[in-house]
Design a protein around this motif. Sequence first.
Motif, PDB file in Angstrom:
ATOM      1  N   ASN A 244      -6.058  16.561  -1.716  1.00  0.00           N
ATOM      2  CA  ASN A 244      -5.879  16.389  -0.272  1.00  0.00           C
ATOM      3  C   ASN A 244      -7.024  15.568   0.336  1.00  0.00           C
ATOM      4  OD1 ASN A 244      -4.553  17.028   2.248  1.00  0.00           O
ATOM      5  ND2 ASN A 244      -6.240  18.432   2.701  1.00  0.00           N
ATOM      6  N   ASN A 245      -6.666  14.678   1.236  1.00  0.00           N
ATOM      7  CA  ASN A 245      -7.648  13.975   2.061  1.00  0.00           C
ATOM      8  C   ASN A 245      -7.560  14.612   3.449  1.00  0.00           C
ATOM      9  OD1 ASN A 245      -9.265  12.158   3.398  1.00  0.00           O
ATOM     10  ND2 ASN A 245      -7.940  10.372   3.054  1.00  0.00           N
ATOM     11  N   PRO A 246      -8.629  15.147   4.023  1.00  0.00           N
ATOM     12  CA  PRO A 246     -10.044  14.852   3.794  1.00  0.00           C
ATOM     13  C   PRO A 246     -10.810  15.875   2.953  1.00  0.00           C
ATOM     14  CG  PRO A 246      -9.843  16.013   5.864  1.00  0.00           C
ATOM     15  CD  PRO A 246      -8.439  15.904   5.280  1.00  0.00           C
TER      16      PRO A 246
ATOM     17  N   VAL B 102       5.089  14.159  -2.291  1.00  0.00           N
ATOM     18  CA  VAL B 102       3.776  14.502  -2.849  1.00  0.00           C
ATOM     19  C   VAL B 102       2.966  13.209  -2.939  1.00  0.00           C
ATOM     20  CG1 VAL B 102       2.516  15.544  -4.773  1.00  0.00           C
ATOM     21  CG2 VAL B 102       4.778  16.413  -4.166  1.00  0.00           C
ATOM     22  N   ASP B 103       1.858  13.171  -2.219  1.00  0.00           N
ATOM     23  CA  ASP B 103       1.008  11.984  -2.176  1.00  0.00           C
ATOM     24  C   ASP B 103      -0.089  12.146  -3.225  1.00  0.00           C
ATOM     25  OD1 ASP B 103      -0.826   9.996  -1.588  1.00  0.00           O
ATOM     26  OD2 ASP B 103      -0.651  10.228   0.583  1.00  0.00           O
ATOM     27  N   GLU B 104      -0.014  11.324  -4.272  1.00  0.00           N
ATOM     28  CA  GLU B 104      -0.985  11.426  -5.380  1.00  0.00           C
ATOM     29  C   GLU B 104      -1.937  10.228  -5.376  1.00  0.00           C
ATOM     30  OE1 GLU B 104       1.211  12.109  -9.026  1.00  0.00           O
ATOM     31  OE2 GLU B 104       1.878  14.095  -8.375  1.00  0.00           O
ATOM     32  N   ALA B 105      -2.407   9.844  -4.184  1.00  0.00           N
ATOM     33  CA  ALA B 105      -3.298   8.682  -4.066  1.00  0.00           C
ATOM     34  C   ALA B 105      -4.553   8.843  -4.925  1.00  0.00           C
ATOM     35  CB  ALA B 105      -3.691   8.471  -2.603  1.00  0.00           C
ATOM     36  N   TYR B 106      -5.040  10.095  -5.052  1.00  0.00           N
ATOM     37  CA  TYR B 106      -6.297  10.339  -5.784  1.00  0.00           C
ATOM     38  C   TYR B 106      -6.051  10.968  -7.162  1.00  0.00           C
ATOM     39  CZ  TYR B 106      -8.078   9.271  -1.192  1.00  0.00           C
ATOM     40  OH  TYR B 106      -8.343   8.628  -0.009  1.00  0.00           O
ATOM     41  N   PHE B 107      -4.817  10.851  -7.640  1.00  0.00           N
ATOM     42  CA  PHE B 107      -4.410  11.446  -8.922  1.00  0.00           C
ATOM     43  C   PHE B 107      -5.429  11.196 -10.046  1.00  0.00           C
ATOM     44  CE2 PHE B 107      -2.529  10.128 -13.000  1.00  0.00           C
ATOM     45  CZ  PHE B 107      -2.058  11.343 -13.457  1.00  0.00           C
TER      46      PHE B 107
ATOM     47  N   LEU C 164      -6.022  -5.438  -1.082  1.00  0.00           N
ATOM     48  CA  LEU C 164      -4.881  -6.251  -1.526  1.00  0.00           C
ATOM     49  C   LEU C 164      -3.558  -5.679  -1.064  1.00  0.00           C
ATOM     50  CD1 LEU C 164      -6.202  -7.084  -5.069  1.00  0.00           C
ATOM     51  CD2 LEU C 164      -5.505  -8.750  -3.357  1.00  0.00           C
ATOM     52  N   ARG C 165      -3.467  -4.347  -0.955  1.00  0.00           N
ATOM     53  CA  ARG C 165      -2.297  -3.629  -0.459  1.00  0.00           C
ATOM     54  C   ARG C 165      -1.151  -3.565  -1.478  1.00  0.00           C
ATOM     55  NH1 ARG C 165      -4.041  -0.707   1.435  1.00  0.00           N
ATOM     56  NH2 ARG C 165      -2.362  -0.046   2.792  1.00  0.00           N
ATOM     57  N   CYS C 166      -1.191  -2.545  -2.282  1.00  0.00           N
ATOM     58  CA  CYS C 166      -0.073  -2.290  -3.198  1.00  0.00           C
ATOM     59  C   CYS C 166      -0.012  -0.808  -3.522  1.00  0.00           C
ATOM     60  CB  CYS C 166      -0.237  -3.104  -4.489  1.00  0.00           C
ATOM     61  SG  CYS C 166       1.212  -3.019  -5.567  1.00  0.00           S
TER      62      CYS C 166
ATOM     63  N   ARG D 297       2.058   6.880  -5.069  1.00  0.00           N
ATOM     64  CA  ARG D 297       0.806   6.489  -5.755  1.00  0.00           C
ATOM     65  C   ARG D 297       0.284   5.192  -5.125  1.00  0.00           C
ATOM     66  NH1 ARG D 297       0.322   8.058 -11.315  1.00  0.00           N
ATOM     67  NH2 ARG D 297       0.809  10.285 -11.432  1.00  0.00           N
ATOM     68  N   THR D 298      -0.979   4.887  -5.398  1.00  0.00           N
ATOM     69  CA  THR D 298      -1.556   3.680  -4.809  1.00  0.00           C
ATOM     70  C   THR D 298      -2.420   2.915  -5.805  1.00  0.00           C
ATOM     71  OG1 THR D 298      -2.903   2.818  -2.993  1.00  0.00           O
ATOM     72  CG2 THR D 298      -3.602   4.910  -3.925  1.00  0.00           C
ATOM     73  N   PHE D 299      -2.569   1.613  -5.566  1.00  0.00           N
ATOM     74  CA  PHE D 299      -3.533   0.797  -6.321  1.00  0.00           C
ATOM     75  C   PHE D 299      -4.849   0.661  -5.552  1.00  0.00           C
ATOM     76  CE2 PHE D 299       0.358  -0.287  -8.475  1.00  0.00           C
ATOM     77  CZ  PHE D 299      -0.050  -0.478  -9.792  1.00  0.00           C
ATOM     78  N   SER D 300      -4.969   1.369  -4.427  1.00  0.00           N
ATOM     79  CA  SER D 300      -6.160   1.209  -3.578  1.00  0.00           C
ATOM     80  C   SER D 300      -7.367   1.991  -4.064  1.00  0.00           C
ATOM     81  CB  SER D 300      -5.862   1.680  -2.145  1.00  0.00           C
ATOM     82  OG  SER D 300      -4.881   0.885  -1.564  1.00  0.00           O
ATOM     83  N   LYS D 301      -7.166   2.995  -4.889  1.00  0.00           N
ATOM     84  CA  LYS D 301      -8.274   3.889  -5.217  1.00  0.00           C
ATOM     85  C   LYS D 301      -8.834   3.551  -6.596  1.00  0.00           C
ATOM     86  CE  LYS D 301      -7.525   5.618  -1.194  1.00  0.00           C
ATOM     87  NZ  LYS D 301      -8.454   5.366  -0.093  1.00  0.00           N
ATOM     88  N   ILE D 302      -8.351   4.184  -7.677  1.00  0.00           N
ATOM     89  CA  ILE D 302      -8.966   3.936  -8.991  1.00  0.00           C
ATOM     90  C   ILE D 302      -8.846   2.460  -9.384  1.00  0.00           C
ATOM     91  CG2 ILE D 302      -7.007   4.339 -10.564  1.00  0.00           C
ATOM     92  CD1 ILE D 302     -10.259   6.073 -11.227  1.00  0.00           C
TER      93      ILE D 302
ATOM     94  N   GLY E  91       0.859  -1.180   0.000  1.00  0.00           N
ATOM     95  CA  GLY E  91       0.000   0.000   0.000  1.00  0.00           C
ATOM     96  C   GLY E  91       0.899   1.234   0.000  1.00  0.00           C
ATOM     97  N   SER E  92       0.339   2.383  -0.431  1.00  0.00           N
ATOM     98  CA  SER E  92       1.176   3.590  -0.369  1.00  0.00           C
ATOM     99  C   SER E  92       1.366   3.998   1.085  1.00  0.00           C
ATOM    100  CB  SER E  92       0.578   4.729  -1.194  1.00  0.00           C
ATOM    101  OG  SER E  92      -0.672   5.108  -0.682  1.00  0.00           O
ATOM    102  N   GLY E  93       0.529   3.448   1.971  1.00  0.00           N
ATOM    103  CA  GLY E  93       0.721   3.684   3.405  1.00  0.00           C
ATOM    104  C   GLY E  93       2.121   3.275   3.846  1.00  0.00           C
ATOM    105  N   GLU E  94       2.624   2.179   3.269  1.00  0.00           N
ATOM    106  CA  GLU E  94       3.989   1.768   3.643  1.00  0.00           C
ATOM    107  C   GLU E  94       5.019   2.779   3.128  1.00  0.00           C
ATOM    108  OE1 GLU E  94       5.845  -1.847   2.075  1.00  0.00           O
ATOM    109  OE2 GLU E  94       7.058  -1.962   3.898  1.00  0.00           O
TER     110      GLU E  94
HETATM  111  C1  LIG Z   1      -4.068  10.552   0.765  1.00  0.00           C
HETATM  112  C2  LIG Z   1      -3.874   9.104   1.040  1.00  0.00           C
HETATM  113  N1  LIG Z   1      -2.647   8.595   0.966  1.00  0.00           N
HETATM  114  C3  LIG Z   1      -2.410   7.306   1.216  1.00  0.00           C
HETATM  115  C4  LIG Z   1      -3.435   6.464   1.573  1.00  0.00           C
HETATM  116  C5  LIG Z   1      -3.096   5.046   1.901  1.00  0.00           C
HETATM  117  O1  LIG Z   1      -3.486   4.230   0.860  1.00  0.00           O
HETATM  118  P1  LIG Z   1      -2.997   2.742   0.714  1.00  0.00           P
HETATM  119  O2  LIG Z   1      -2.081   2.419   1.840  1.00  0.00           O
HETATM  120  O3  LIG Z   1      -4.222   1.914   0.726  1.00  0.00           O
HETATM  121  O4  LIG Z   1      -2.281   2.716  -0.600  1.00  0.00           O
HETATM  122  C6  LIG Z   1      -4.742   6.939   1.672  1.00  0.00           C
HETATM  123  C7  LIG Z   1      -5.835   6.053   2.086  1.00  0.00           C
HETATM  124  O5  LIG Z   1      -6.978   6.400   2.168  1.00  0.00           O
HETATM  125  C8  LIG Z   1      -4.964   8.315   1.414  1.00  0.00           C
HETATM  126  O6  LIG Z   1      -6.174   8.858   1.514  1.00  0.00           O
END
Ligand SMILES: Cc1ncc(COP(=O)(O)O)c(C=O)c1O
Length: 401
Positions: free
Chosen positions: A200-202, A227-232, A268-270, A257-262, A105-108
């Motif tokens: 930005n989240n939230p 730069v966190d582009e999770a929602y790119f 699955l965590r990547c 970047r993450t595979f968790s969103k789009i 996950g991009s969390g890591e």
């Molecule tokens: C801005 C942002 N970055 C990172 C994450 C972590 O995503 P993940 O670890 O599932 O890739 C999230 C999860 O909601 C998020 O909102």
Amino acid sequence: MPELLSMSRRRFAQLLGAGAAVAVARPSLSRPLFGDRGLSSTAATAVVRLNSNENPYGPSPAALKAMTDVFSLAWRYPDEHADQLIQTLARMNGVDQKQVLLGDGSGEILKLCAAAFTGPMSAGNGAVPLARPTRGGSLTFMPGRGKMIVADPTFEAILNHARVAGAEVVKVPLTKSFSHDLPKMGAAAMEGLIYICNPNNPTASITPKNEVREFIDRVPRQTMILVDEAYFHYADSPDYESMIPMIKEHPNLIVARTFSKIYGMAGLRCGYCVAQPETIQRLRPQQVWDSVNIMALAAANASLNDPDQVTNGRRLNSETKRFVTGKLEAMGFGHIPSQANFMMIDVKRPVRPLIDALNQRGVQVGRAFPTLANHMRVTIGKQAEMEIFLSAFRQVVSGGV
Ligand SMILES: Cc1ncc(COP(=O)(O)O)c(C=O)c1O
């Protein structure tokens, strides 16, 4: 058992029974996806979950098939699959393979950045920079560490990681237009790590591309920028752009970047990041070996080859978001302009009682954010889920909550 989980398991069993070569149909877009981790199986079926910014349409059919195919390789370490994903991501992003690091996950990735680039100053006087540019322009990493600078509010996971690393966390309020206040963030750190969550989240708001670009150009090279582009993929504003092309000129820039969103793979965590090779080398020792499992890698590889996953996900999200915002506006509720798969609704009263009242009606929305105490974060689910949300929302606000 949550409906999504039970469907997936049944599907897997069918697929395995039928052999690996079976074709996988795209999951029905109208199938309601109810369920929630942590709830009992009976309670879970009644819940509409709009609290975690998940993709309600799930992974690509190609990803489901790839996971089925790779099931029999569960006994092997995932090196080849990781290499293949790195190769594809490097090609897609126009960088060298040494510039891509995969994460659980991009969390890591966020955790690795906090561990590598924040924490107590080792020199005692706070004067030792984390990284110093050499004459050739590359970075020589120094033992000293620094602060963690974030917007307020923003995605909080990295704050916790930085605190564990012993960093001083500095929060800089978002501007009136809910973008990052980059001049103030820059002024707050001469070393350490600046986290820019864009969108930005939230708040689901963006920081305009020109502002981010100028900021990256200006920040001294001893200060790292993540730069966190999770929602790119959800952002469609002409004012928004990925910062990956800037990595070439900026050894202090990391883009996550993450595979968790789009790509619909939150369970699955990547995830991954792109940076210059020296920066990746600095992150790697913080990481567990083979932290991304073979199923997630197979699914991620297959997702990137499915041209429909991103376009469909984007289209469905914006259509449903338009439907929801229209209904809310008709009810007299505005929202922060959203460039993501969630939105912040101005509920014009303290949000906490509304969250509880919706929860009692089986609708889970985002938690309260102290600096935006009159706003409710709601994930854009499927049309049917949003209709349930709107009906429950109408009830609770008209009921005087
Ligand atoms: C801005 C942002 N970055 C990172 C994450 C972590 O995503 P993940 O670890 O599932 O890739 C999230 C999860 O909601 C998020 O909102």
